[in-house]
Design an enzyme around this catalytic site. Structure first.
Site, mmCIF file in Angstrom:
data_model
loop_
_atom_site.group_PDB
_atom_site.id
_atom_site.type_symbol
_atom_site.label_atom_id
_atom_site.label_comp_id
_atom_site.label_asym_id
_atom_site.label_seq_id
_atom_site.Cartn_x
_atom_site.Cartn_y
_atom_site.Cartn_z
ATOM 1 N N CYS A 162 -13.694 0.399 -14.909
ATOM 2 C CA CYS A 162 -14.099 1.584 -14.831
ATOM 3 C C CYS A 162 -12.740 2.895 -15.013
ATOM 4 C CB CYS A 162 -15.491 2.092 -13.456
ATOM 5 S SG CYS A 162 -15.594 3.331 -13.789
ATOM 6 N N CYS A 175 -25.507 2.968 -12.889
ATOM 7 C CA CYS A 175 -24.632 3.610 -13.239
ATOM 8 C C CYS A 175 -25.695 5.201 -13.647
ATOM 9 C CB CYS A 175 -23.767 3.557 -14.024
ATOM 10 S SG CYS A 175 -22.049 4.777 -14.194
ATOM 11 N N GLU A 217 0.582 -1.190 -0.186
ATOM 12 C CA GLU A 217 0.127 -0.372 0.348
ATOM 13 C C GLU A 217 0.613 1.015 0.021
ATOM 14 O OE1 GLU A 217 -3.275 0.265 -0.580
ATOM 15 O OE2 GLU A 217 -3.811 -1.994 -0.450
ATOM 16 N N ASP A 248 -10.077 4.514 -2.691
ATOM 17 C CA ASP A 248 -8.233 5.237 -3.587
ATOM 18 C C ASP A 248 -9.032 6.563 -4.896
ATOM 19 O OD1 ASP A 248 -8.883 3.231 -4.798
ATOM 20 O OD2 ASP A 248 -7.341 2.200 -4.832
ATOM 21 N N TYR A 260 -6.358 6.448 3.933
ATOM 22 C CA TYR A 260 -6.837 5.114 2.824
ATOM 23 C C TYR A 260 -6.467 3.843 3.527
ATOM 24 C CZ TYR A 260 -5.313 2.198 -1.340
ATOM 25 O OH TYR A 260 -5.722 1.074 -1.317
HETATM 26 S S1 SF4 Z 1 -21.026 1.586 -16.185
HETATM 27 FE FE1 SF4 Z 1 -20.762 3.541 -14.251
HETATM 28 S S2 SF4 Z 1 -19.106 2.750 -13.294
HETATM 29 FE FE2 SF4 Z 1 -19.758 0.871 -14.507
HETATM 30 S S3 SF4 Z 1 -17.728 1.421 -16.094
HETATM 31 FE FE3 SF4 Z 1 -19.295 2.290 -16.683
HETATM 32 S S4 SF4 Z 1 -18.839 4.424 -15.840
HETATM 33 FE FE4 SF4 Z 1 -17.840 3.159 -14.741
#
Ligand code: SF4
Length: 362
Positions: free
Chosen positions: A211, A227, A58, A159, A141
């Site tokens: 993501c 999302c 870390e 993070d 963190y």
């Molecule tokens: S759906 Fe949302 S959380 Fe999932 S990869 Fe796409 S932007 Fe990221």
């Protein structure tokens, strides 16, 4: 400031359990295998996370990539198999093994923390987030991550990867760094009270693997249904960031005194930038242009010649421009003071990058 647009934002709270379950299910089969990580199948086979190994990883990976940091992690564990071995090492040895990872204050704190664990905790890391937070170099963190992974404490791990995922899921409008407050709040509400370490690692993996900053792979994302940014097709707008201020420029001079194969190095003062590291002698680094009296700062008199061009290096808070002077010496007994060292090429290996650049310039 959390987006409340009703048309794009599902009512997530009632879906938290399902979101956690989906994420953990994905992690069980798709999560990363990392040398310090105890995967669910390892745990099922009776292995437990080693707090020392987790702590090292870390601290090392705070400002660098997994690919760059991993060889250092192996090197440290080979050299110092336990936290007590690390505490017993000379600080200079630790700093020189750290060379190339940057942010040397972390290496100094690493050693300081190891000494405290040896002396005050009987060589064992404390097993709670609150106690871990008291140790040098362990911030919010790292304490949250270690407590969750090693001691199964329900903490809120956030993070850079988690910030990105959470800010997209909830379309958090407040730009960073202020927006971190909202992000932490939402991440904390969503965090799993069970399998806390796996959940935290799963979320970090989702950010690192799916993501991603510039090309999120939403079709593979287990949280796509929830999302807000995906629904609004605004993924790349998050996390919102306050406009960057340009870095100030500092100037300085370094002197390369050469004697045969050796070059003069000095140990830098503990309390400054690159403190405790070996470096080239020279001036302070300050804004406002190159020093007008460089020869007043030379380590001793000599035929100092300016090297063409300047060396540039970017630190977190400023850009550095260095003028370089070199001179060759024959004398055997130039007084170099208690901080000085005529360093051969092997002793120069552990130099911080900025000084390596200056040596390359000649
Ligand atoms: S759906 Fe949302 S959380 Fe999932 S990869 Fe796409 S932007 Fe990221």
């Amino acid at each position: 400031m959390i987006n409340s647009k009703k048309d794009t934002k599902p009512n997530l709270e009632s879906n938290y359990d399902e979101m956690r379950a989906r994420l953990l299910h994905w992690y069980d089969s798709e999560g990363r295998t990392l040398p310090w990580r105890i995967r669910p199948e390892d745990r099922a086979a009776g292995k437990n996370a080693d707090p020392y190994a987790i702590w090292l990883s870390e601290i090392m990976l705070q400002q660098t990539t997994v690919a760059h940091g991993t060889p250092y992690w192996h090197k440290f564990l080979n050299e110092f198999p336990t936290v007590t071995d690390l505490a017993n090492a000379e600080r200079e040895t630790v700093l020189s093994l750290w060379a190339g990872l940057g942010y040397y204050a972390r290496a100094r704190n690493l050693h300081k923390c190891a000494v405290i664990i040896r002396d005050d905790y009987n060589g064992q890391f404390p097993n709670s987030e609150a106690e871990l937070l008291k140790l040098p170099g362990i911030g919010a963190y790292t304490a949250a991550t270690m407590a969750a992974i090693c001691f199964d404490e329900a903490t809120n791990i956030v993070d850079g990867n988690v910030e990105r995922v959470i800010s997209r899921i909830f379309t958090i409008e407040e730009p960073l760094p202020k927006g971190r407050k909202d992000i932490r709040k939402m991440a904390g509400a969503l965090a799993s009270p069970q399998r806390t370490g796996d959940y935290g690692q799963a979320l970090m993996d989702l950010g690192a693997m799916i993501c991603t900053p510039r090309s999120p792979n939403c079709s593979k994302c287990v949280w796509q249904d929830y999302c807000s940014a995906f629904a609004a097709k605004t993924q790349l707008e998050y996390p919102k960031k306050a406009p960057k201020k340009s870095l100030p420029i500092r100037y300085g001079v370094v002197f390369i005194a050469i004697r045969g194969e050796a070059v003069l190095l000095e140990t830098r003062p503990d309390n400054g930038l690159l403190g405790g590291m070996l470096g080239l002698p020279g001036t302070d680094w300050a804004e406002g242009g190159f020093p007008t009296d460089p020869m007043n700062h030379a380590p001793f008199k000599g035929d100092w010649q300016a090297v063409n061009g300047e060396v540039r290096h970017v630190f977190t808070h400023f850009d550095l421009r260095l003028a370089v002077y070199r001179a060759v010496f024959d004398e055997k007994d130039i007084s170099i003071g208690h901080n000085g060292l005529w360093a051969d090429s092997s002793q120069r290996k552990g130099l911080p990058t900025v000084f390596k650049k200056a040596l390359k310039a000649i």
